[in-house]
Structures are given as C-alpha cells and as structure tokens.
Motif scaffolding. Structure first.
Motif, PDB file in Angstrom:
ATOM      1  N   ARG A 159       0.823  -1.222   0.000  1.00  0.00           N
ATOM      2  CA  ARG A 159       0.000   0.000   0.000  1.00  0.00           C
ATOM      3  C   ARG A 159       0.860   1.277   0.000  1.00  0.00           C
ATOM      4  O   ARG A 159       0.566   2.250  -0.705  1.00  0.00           O
ATOM      5  CB  ARG A 159      -0.928  -0.030   1.225  1.00  0.00           C
ATOM      6  N   ASP A 192      -7.744  -2.177  -2.487  1.00  0.00           N
ATOM      7  CA  ASP A 192      -6.773  -2.731  -1.532  1.00  0.00           C
ATOM      8  C   ASP A 192      -6.992  -4.237  -1.367  1.00  0.00           C
ATOM      9  O   ASP A 192      -8.094  -4.734  -1.596  1.00  0.00           O
ATOM     10  CB  ASP A 192      -6.942  -2.074  -0.158  1.00  0.00           C
ATOM     11  N   PRO A 194      -6.269  -7.214   1.602  1.00  0.00           N
ATOM     12  CA  PRO A 194      -5.809  -7.403   2.982  1.00  0.00           C
ATOM     13  C   PRO A 194      -4.738  -8.493   3.083  1.00  0.00           C
ATOM     14  O   PRO A 194      -4.677  -9.395   2.241  1.00  0.00           O
ATOM     15  CB  PRO A 194      -7.091  -7.837   3.710  1.00  0.00           C
ATOM     16  N   THR A 205      -0.907  -4.124   4.241  1.00  0.00           N
ATOM     17  CA  THR A 205      -1.962  -4.169   3.223  1.00  0.00           C
ATOM     18  C   THR A 205      -1.322  -3.939   1.851  1.00  0.00           C
ATOM     19  O   THR A 205      -0.338  -3.208   1.741  1.00  0.00           O
ATOM     20  CB  THR A 205      -3.001  -3.061   3.511  1.00  0.00           C
TER      21      THR A 205
END
Length: 279
Positions: A159, A192, A194, A205
């Motif tokens: 991320r 996104d 997880p 992430t």
C-alpha cells in the motif's frame, strides 16, 4: 469452489511443495475472487496478450485466462512453480507461454513486439514480487520509445508504494515515483487487498494500481529527469538550491524560473520537466 475446473490453489501448493520463499519476495494470492478482481481491473483482455511477472502457482494466471485473455506470457524465476504452471497451460491449450527466467533480465519490449505482430494489444498484469516491484515499474515507466509497448499496467504493490505511485505535489508520499508515474501515465489505486488474502500473509496491506500511458507526455529527456528527481528528492528536507547543487544549483533554478528556496515535494510534474529541460 474453482473458477475454471482446475484444483484449488491450496491443493496445488501442497502437491508441488510450493512454500513461498522470502528471498524471492513471494506472497501467493490464493483467493480466486480477488485474482478475478485484478483480472477485471486490467480491462477487456479479449484482444490482448498479458505479460505477467512472478505467477507462482498460477492464481492470477488462471484468472487472466478465465477472464478471456487471448494469451498470457508468464515469467517465473522459481523453477519449483513450473510444473504447476504446466498444468494451467495444458488446461488452456496454446494460450499460456511460461518463460523460466529472471524478470530483471527479460527484454519485455521484444516479447511485446512478437505478440503485437500477431495483432494483439499488450498489457502487463502482475502480483509483483515485493523485492523487485518498484525497480520493474521504474524500468517500464522510463522506456525510450513512447507510447510504450503496453496499453496498461495493473500491478500489485505494498500500500505504501502504491500511495507513492499515485501521489501528487504537496503530498507526504510524493517523490521520484510520483513524478515519473504522473509524467507518463494516469495512475490510480483500483482497490486494496488485505494481508490475510495471501500465503504467507505479509505484514502490510497491498494495493492494486492501474496505470494507463499518456498519449503525449510533456517532452523531456527521460534519463535527465531521472537524475533531476534523484537529486531533488535525495535531500527532500533541503531547499532546491542545495539539493540540485550538483546539477547547477541556483543558476539552474533561475533559468527554469523556479524559486530556489522551494523544496522538491512542492514542485509539480510540469515544473520538474521545466527544470530538467533547463539542465
């Protein structure tokens, strides 16, 4: 539940002894709903050859083929994965080519050229190994020929890296990556993913980034832009007159009509191009 009649990925991993190797930056994505979502984020694949880096046991490879990609060329460094990928290849005759080798030593433009001879568009889609993802992206963003060999790139990063790719001037995450991506592409975070979607789960992430090349980015020398951004962001807390001293310092900034007391993260992509053209 399988999307394509092939065995579930957990079973494939177990049968072929494919425990992810940290040294190769491997985190296998096992959730076929998510791999399907990545394939859809890449757009309509029916007229495309998709280049994939680091397919591992083939989760995303299967999703791309199942989503209708005309062909997939998968580059895999880990020879343990080749038998599992061969099973995918047999299931989709003539549509999957697996290249056993290192993505950092691969001539992507040559692969794309061969695919486009057959009339295919070329896209890149990959859950990139964490340890080479940024380097590959920079190489793809700084190819000499533009428009590039690809129509789009749909790539998974941590991320934090994804945020740096899409960042604009003034943002905390803005840096060299944001300038290069913003200069030559339209980049956005698609969604996104997880940690628990992976085996083994990473500590962070992940995000899927979709990049589409701009038809005509502002004209500048790509290597020089690399040098300018490296110098400017290498000392990002300092004023530009100090950080770009080695390239001409204050005199250079005056030529580019940029205030020497500004800092790198306040400059827009256009201003970086102007600065580069003044070098």
């Amino acid at each position: 539940m399988s999307i394509d009649g092939l065995p579930p990925l957990r079973e494939v991993i177990e049968r072929h002894g494919l425990q992810a190797k940290k040294a190769l930056g491997q985190n296998f994505l096992l959730d076929l709903n998510l791999t399907g979502k990545i394939a859809r984020a890449a757009g309509n694949l029916s007229d495309s050859t998709v280049i994939e880096v680091g397919p591992g046991p083939g989760g995303l490879t299967r999703a791309l083929l199942s989503a209708g990609a005309r062909r997939v060329i998968a580059i895999e460094r880990d020879e343990r994965c080749l038998a599992a990928l061969a099973e995918v290849s047999n299931h989709y005759p003539g549509r999957l080519e697996v290249i056993s080798g290192d993505a950092l030593k691969t001539d992507f433009a040559a692969l794309a050229n061969a695919a486009s001879q057959g009339g295919d568009l070329v896209r890149i889609a990959a859950n990139l190994p964490y340890n080479i993802g940024t380097e590959l992206l920079i190489r793809w963003l700084t190819v000499t020929d533009w428009p590039p060999f690809y129509q789009s790139m749909t790539l998974m990063f941590q991320r934090e890296v994804a945020e740096r790719i899409v960042a604009g001037a003034g943002s905390e995450a803005y840096g060299r990556l944001g300038v290069l991506a913003g200069w030559r592409t339209e980049a956005r975070i698609a969604f996104d993913v997880p940690p628990q979607a992976f085996t083994p789960p990473p500590k962070v992430t992940s995000s899927v980034v979709h990049l589409v090349p701009r038809a005509s980015p502002l004209a500048t020398d790509v290597k020089k832009l690399g040098r300018v951004t490296e110098a400017a962001f290498g000392q990002r807390r300092k004023m530009l007159r100090q950080s770009v001293k080695s390239l001409g310092g204050e005199a250079l900034l005056m030529r580019a009509n940029i205030d020497p007391t500004r800092r790198a993260e306040t400059l827009s992509v256009e201003e970086f191009v102007r600065l580069t053209n003044a070098v």
